[in-house]
Design an enzyme around this catalytic site. Structure first.
Site, PDB file in Angstrom:
ATOM      1  N   SER A 149      46.907  33.419  32.842  1.00  0.00           N
ATOM      2  CA  SER A 149      47.575  34.144  32.214  1.00  0.00           C
ATOM      3  C   SER A 149      47.960  33.784  30.754  1.00  0.00           C
ATOM      4  O   SER A 149      47.002  33.707  29.938  1.00  0.00           O
ATOM      5  CB  SER A 149      48.946  34.719  32.877  1.00  0.00           C
ATOM      6  N   ASP A 226      44.521  43.047  40.029  1.00  0.00           N
ATOM      7  CA  ASP A 226      45.636  42.413  39.049  1.00  0.00           C
ATOM      8  C   ASP A 226      46.243  43.505  38.234  1.00  0.00           C
ATOM      9  O   ASP A 226      45.818  44.202  37.432  1.00  0.00           O
ATOM     10  CB  ASP A 226      45.066  41.567  38.065  1.00  0.00           C
ATOM     11  N   HIS A 260      47.273  38.913  40.408  1.00  0.00           N
ATOM     12  CA  HIS A 260      47.673  37.754  39.480  1.00  0.00           C
ATOM     13  C   HIS A 260      48.375  36.658  39.998  1.00  0.00           C
ATOM     14  O   HIS A 260      48.588  35.748  39.047  1.00  0.00           O
ATOM     15  CB  HIS A 260      48.493  38.540  38.405  1.00  0.00           C
TER      16      HIS A 260
END
Lengths: 282, 745
Positions: A149, A226, A260
């Protein structure tokens, strides 16, 4: 530059350690985690840096991703820094989860009040490697970087801004084009001010266009389910388009059904470590 | 006593049981055993006397020592204290009983010696001996004590016992080499042995044993030799009988022949003689008859003349003139007085030349007997020749042989095959110019001036096969093995094939050849070392031997090497001459889609490679055009040929589609693909098939980029597949060692 060992646990024949030190760059106490594989007992090993995402500390990755077995087998020293300076007592640093503490964005801040402490880019590319090289059995010539991320963004910009410094780079659900996403806009505005040209120097998609073409093999895994992908925070397509344009090798894998989380990371962590080992152990 | 009893069963033969008998005897008074003793004892005593030379010496010293030993013995078994023992001596009853043991114990001594002799277990023998001595000593000491305490009564007893004792007590412990006799150690410094060389008895024993063993060995050898010689003599005996028998027959037949010839000649001569005689007699008779006739005529003439003389003058004259004419005429006819036939016969020489010839041939040889033709020796034939061998009987004299042969043919039995005959002097012949892998019938006739032998048996020999022909275009290999196929090269079947491998190395170390033998079929999978180069030849074998080597083929065990299977090739695809380019030309409107088939791809325009069926890792590369639509991967041989690759569970492949200037890469299996985007279109795709880890990986070779890895259950062997969805070409690169980066997957 004294290192203080916080913890040490044996894991897959090696040792998972956590240290604390006084950071010159960040002017605060910083913790980082180091995994020393069994191979490190007898010789120098390549170093692989992991950059975590928003809100994380050095603990998330080492306790959730299950990377140890692969790192042990491939003989990689894995270094996991924290995601921002801590306890700098800057006003507003703890106001939101996507800015300030736990959200350093791996940039060198130029704006007050952040510019004194929030120099994560220099920390992860300069200070920390020097510290590691000086204190652990690693080969300074062989290092790679990956992240998740915000850390995926960090890994990509570190690699793209320093051609040849990292042998390989990979990312899980990286923020590929922060200039265009809400997280990035907020953070860059805060740390770098309103001059968007400065932002681009920390934007992977923009950095690709000026990348000089040194060999770099990029592996990106992205969960298809995600929520931040659909929220437009990650924007991988922009990055892929730029790489296709510039013929920078990327394998982008959109993984059906994954989100995620660290469950997603744990699923593909072995592929990523192998990806790095291929270049680090070549 | 326990020790002794325990030891006893290990002694040889009888003595052990007799020991036990001894004790029983006392109680049960067994007569048999008793009777056996004196005999044994006398024998023993004699031996002892011989051994020691003089029994007299033994007495006192021995007794002293024995007494000591007795004490030790008693201590050893914790029987009694010394003084208690003394008390015991007073007990007459006990005395009587314990006086006996020497018999039994003595009996054991020869046994010990015997065992020593045979086994040479000295230690044990000594132990045993000690125990024996102990017992003997004890008894003697008891007797002495008895003698000492008691008077006459005991002396009777002593008379009965002691003589046996004393003699037997004294055992020699050294050996006088000079006198060749065992003596006691104490004697060696005295008397006649003083100057003599002595050795310990055991050593002497050993050497004596050795000596005897040696002699026995020699004798054995001699026996064997003699036996061999005897059997040899027997053989010679038989041979002589045979040979002479044969010669007798030979003579008999010859002499009969001669006698017959003579009889025949006699008949002929007699007949000729009779005819001659008859002829002569007939001639003489004829002459005699004509002679008589003449005589009559003469007489008649005389009478007539006399009559005329008595006639008148005129008549006389007239008649006389006529008479004179007649007479004149008569006298003019000559009277033949020559004898036409001689009484003796013409001197005719008798012709004995043929008889002489017969006589002459008598001492020479008979015609040989039929030779024995050998069966074909292994590996004696070549593709065009066989070596035929035969043997003759050792007595036969042979000047030459006729070796005849003809090919064996099953088909037309009536039609005679052409026969060939060669004349040779030796008992072997290499017959050349034959057909390969063909059976020939051979037979041989021996001859000498007496004539030819009967024919030998017919033997079938076979020429070696023609060399096989390796199908070089069908060779498949990988790092660990090669699959090689060949044409037999022979019309008839051969027995097996041999593959010969030579590692092509530096010239210095070359020449090492490995062979794989006994291959029944025309293909073989051979294990090899990776990263090497091999020269491979094949030979065909039959009973006659191996063929010449085939033309060699070269195999490199670098990477995998596979030819394309043309039978699977879609008709729209062409394969280049070198076999590694797959070309799809611009659509030919004439060729329609082919009918569904089991082997040929009919829907996707594809071709399959023939990968070697070896589990392990296989790596190959495919050069592609960035803008070409292609599919590369693997499939089972029986993948449905009317389906697209990747559209089923029997194929795994990477499919590239180029549309609207976008590259689409799919990794298809069962019609599904992961969503993968690749920013740099590969120009060369590396494919790694890993049976061990059940994985199939694809790489962008130029940038060493890993593209995708299938996890696939490969329970059977798969083959590479190549498909072109649009006109263009693919180039297959074989024989490439797996790159380093691929080893991580």
């Amino acid at each position: 530059m004294a290192l203080k060992q916080i913890s040490s646990n044996k894991c897959f024949g090696g040792l998972q350690k956590v240290f604390e030190h006084e950071s010159v760059e960040l002017k605060c106490k910083m913790k980082f985690a180091v995994y020393l594989p069994p191979k490190a007992e007898t010789g120098k090993c390549p170093a692989l840096y992991w950059l975590s995402g928003l809100t994380c500390t050095e603990q998330n990755f080492i306790s959730k991703s299950g990377y140890h077995q692969a790192a042990s087998e491939h003989g990689l020293v894995v270094i996991v820094p924290d995601t921002s300076p801590r306890e700098c007592h800057i006003k507003g640093e703890d106001d939101s989860w996507d800015f300030g503490t736990g959200a350093g964005f791996y940039v060198n801040a130029t704006e007050d009040p952040w510019k004194t402490n929030y120099r994560m880019y220099s920390y992860v590319t300069e200070e920390l490697p020097q510290l590691i090289n000086a204190n652990f059995p690693v080969d300074p010539q062989r290092m790679s970087i990956f992240g998740h991320s915000m850390g995926g963004h960090g890994a990509l910009i570190c690699a793209l801004k320093n051609p040849g410094k990292y042998k390989s780079v990979s990312a899980f659900a990286p923020i590929c084009n922060p200039v265009l996403c809400p997280w990035g806009k907020k953070a860059f505005t805060g740390y770098l001010g309103t001059d968007e040209s400065k932002w681009k120097t920390y934007d992977a998609t923009h950095l690709v266009t000026s990348y000089p073409g040194s060999q770099l093999d990029i592996l990106i895994d992205q969960g298809k389910d995600d929520q931040f992908l659909s929220d437009g925070q990650l924007l991988p397509d922009n990055f892929i388009a730029a790489c296709t344009e510039k013929k920078i090798p990327v394998v982008f894998r959109l993984q059906e059904g994954y989100d995620h989380s660290y469950y997603f990371i744990a699923t593909f962590i072995a592929d990523h470590i192998r990806h790095h080992a291929k270049y680090l152990n070549a | 006593m326990e020790e002794v009893v325990e030891e006893e069963p290990r002694l040889d033969r009888s003595p052990a049981p007799e020991d036990f008998h001894f004790y029983h005897m006392d109680l049960y008074d067994c007569e048999d055993t008793l009777q056996s003793f004196p005999e044994g004892n006398t024998r023993l005593r004699r031996e002892t006397v011989q051994a020691e030379g003089g029994p007299g010496q033994a007495g006192e010293g021995q007794a002293q020592r024995d007494l000591q030993e007795v004490n030790e013995f008693i201590h050893l078994y914790g029987l009694e204290d010394d003084h208690e023992l003394g008390d015991e001596f007073l007990d007459e009853d006990r005395m009587g009983r314990s006086a006996y043991p020497p018999y039994g114990l003595k009996r054991r001594e020869p046994a010990r010696e015997q065992r020593d002799w045979r086994l040479g277990e000295e230690d044990e023998a000594e132990d045993q001996g000690y125990a024996g001595w102990g017992m003997a000593g004890q008894s003697q000491a008891l007797q002495e004590a008895y003698r000492y305490t008691h008077g006459r009564a005991s002396e009777e007893y002593e008379c009965y016992v002691i003589p046996e004792e004393e003699d037997e007590e004294e055992a020699a412990d050294v050996f006088c080499v000079t006198c060749r006799t065992p003596i006691r150690g104490v004697e060696k410094d005295i008397d006649e042995h003083k100057e003599h060389e002595v050795t310990p008895l055991n050593k002497a024993l050993e050497s004596a044993k050795d000596e005897i063993h040696k002699n026995m060995y020699k004798l054995e050898q001699q026996i064997i030799e003699m036996e061999n010689f005897a059997s040899h003599l027997e053989e010679v005996f038989i041979t002589v009988e045979e040979n002479f028998g044969r010669q007798e027959q030979n003579f008999e037949s010859h002499y009969n022949e001669i006698l017959e010839t003579l009889a025949q000649k006699y008949e002929e001569k007699i007949q000729a003689l009779g005819e001659k005689k008859k002829e002569k007699l007939e001639a003489l008779y004829g002459q005699l008859v004509s002679c008589g006739e003449n005589l009559n005529t003469c007489k008649e003439l005389m009478e007539t003349i006399e009559e005329i003389c008595h006639e008148e003058k005129v008549d006389f004259l007239k008649d006389a003139v006529a008479m004179t004419d007649r007479l004149g005429k008569f006298l003019k006819t000559k009277t033949d007085v020559e004898i036409s036939a001689q009484p003796h016969f013409e001197d005719q020489t008798l012709d004995f030349s043929d008889v002489e010839q017969l006589m002459g041939s008598m001492n020479t040889i008979p015609a040989p007997s039929a030779p024995v033709i050998n069966p074909q020796a292994p590996n004696s034939a070549t593709g065009s020749s066989v070596r035929v061998c035969w043997s003759l009987y050792s007595d036969d004299t042979v000047e030459s042989y006729w070796l005849s042969y003809r090919p064996v043919q099953d088909s037309p039995p009536g039609k005679d095959q052409e026969e060939f005959t060669v004349t040779v002097k030796e008992t072997y012949c290499s017959v050349t110019n034959l057909e390969p892998n063909t059976q020939y019938e051979f037979w041989v006739i021996a001859k000498n001036r007496a004539g030819p032998s009967p024919s030998s048996e017919h033997a079938v020999y076979m020429t070696a096969p023609s060399p096989p022909v390796i199908k070089t275009e069908a060779i498949r290999s990988c790092e660990e093995a090669v699959l090689i196929c060949w044409e037999s090269g022979n019309l008839n079947p051969v027995d097996s094939y041999t593959v010969e491998l030579t590692q092509v190395e530096m010239p210095a170390t070359s020449g090492v050849t490995e062979s794989v033998v006994g291959i029944p079929t025309c293909e073989s999978l051979i294990q090899l070392q990776p990263g090497q180069s091999y020269t491979i030849c094949v030979r065909a074998l039959n009973v006659g031997g191996p063929s010449a080597r085939s033309e060699p083929a070269t195999v490199c065990t670098t990477g995998s090497y596979f030819p394309l299977n043309k039978a699977t090739c879609h008709p729209w695809l062409n394969i280049s001459e070198d076999g590694f380019m797959v070309i799809r030309s611009e659509r030919k409107s004439l060729t329609r889609e082919p009918l569904p088939s089991q082997t040929q791809f009919t829907r996707c325009v594809a071709v399959m490679g023939n990968l070697i069926p070896v589990r392990g890792r296989h790596y190959w590369e495919v050069e592609v055009d960035e803008c070409l639509d292609y599919t590369v991967g693997v499939a089972f041989e029986d993948v449905p040929k009317q389906e697209d690759l990747g559209a089923n569970g029997l194929s795994w492949c990477m499919k590239h589609t180029f549309a609207a200037s976008r590259h689409k890469y799919e990794f298809l299996h069962n019609r599904t693909t992961p969503d993968i985007r690749i920013t740099v279109p590969p120009k060369k795709i590396g494919i790694l098939l890993d049976y061990e880890n059940s994985k199939l990986s694809f790489f962008n070779v130029d940038i060493a980029q890993h593209l995708y890895t299938f996890s696939c259950q490969l329970h059977r062997f798969v083959h590479p597949c190549f498909s072109l969805e649009k006109p263009g070409y693919l180039k297959i690169c074989n024989g490439i060692s797996m790159p380093m980066h691929a080893t991580f997957y």
